[in-house]
Design an enzyme around this catalytic site. Sequence first.
Site, PDB file in Angstrom:
ATOM      1  N   LYS A  91       0.738   4.610   6.858  1.00  0.00           N
ATOM      2  CA  LYS A  91       0.008   5.412   5.878  1.00  0.00           C
ATOM      3  C   LYS A  91       0.509   6.857   5.924  1.00  0.00           C
ATOM      4  CE  LYS A  91      -2.794   1.927   5.028  1.00  0.00           C
ATOM      5  NZ  LYS A  91      -2.660   1.129   3.790  1.00  0.00           N
ATOM      6  N   SER A 101       0.795  -1.234   0.000  1.00  0.00           N
ATOM      7  CA  SER A 101       0.000   0.000   0.000  1.00  0.00           C
ATOM      8  C   SER A 101       0.825   1.280   0.000  1.00  0.00           C
ATOM      9  CB  SER A 101      -0.945   0.011   1.210  1.00  0.00           C
ATOM     10  OG  SER A 101      -0.222   0.165   2.419  1.00  0.00           O
TER      11      SER A 101
END
Length: 273
Positions: free
Chosen positions: A142, A73
């Site tokens: 993230k 990701s």
Amino acid sequence: MTTDRTGDAAEREVGGSTPEPSALRGRPHREQALQRRHLPLWQETILLMVVALGLAVLIKAVLVQAFYIPSESMEPGLVRNDRILVQKVSYWFGGTPRRGDVVVFKDPGGWLPPQDSAGPTNTVAKLMEKVGLYPSGGHLVKRVIGVAGDTITCCDNQGRIEVNGVAIDEKGYAVTDGQACYGPMITRCNWQAGPVPAGHIFVMGDNRAHSADSSWHICQGTDCTHGDEFVSTDLVVGKVFVLLWPRDHFTWVHRPHSFDDVPDRSPSSAGAP
């Protein structure tokens, strides 16, 4: 008279060549003290190990902790199984994550599959994880897109995410993998999130087409929970500052300037998630 002078000279000669009694008494004590302070090698080894473990625990608790990248990701910058270091100092004394920071946070609940939530399995690795010398599981990595008070919108006519009405140029770190915009995870490039509640952040992976991030958790219907897209800052462990391993991937991780022109919004206007 002659005899007295000779005696005086003899006394001076004897007195000059004989050490003071106090010096003779003090020397053995000092030698004994030095001998008592010297520990056997095995005791020194144990003591050094205890000190080293104590320092490792202290460093993990307040300064730096190791993690690994559990998925794709955050590509292209951070690749699966890369080892990273997270520093916690930036968020001391009321400091909070800023837009553009790459952060590590604990799973808010249901964001990670079971295989990624599990940490190390063998005993040695578990012990090393406890003292911060082995990457931990159950965490996500993230990039912070929105902070308290922000409204995040996808997307303008160039496919760019907007924060508080300002389009963000993310070409320097994010990829779309052929998708039409930088926020494609809920099948369309037309959504809005926020205002971000006080004490929370909105996060996205840099590999926008392959990241189950805040945008993925936006509630679009009735069979979901509104507010699940926001991450509590209490779950944030710290900010990624270096990609440590493998060696050929080594690099310092910096906050980009893409968010510099975004105006702040008062978090008081943001409700609870």
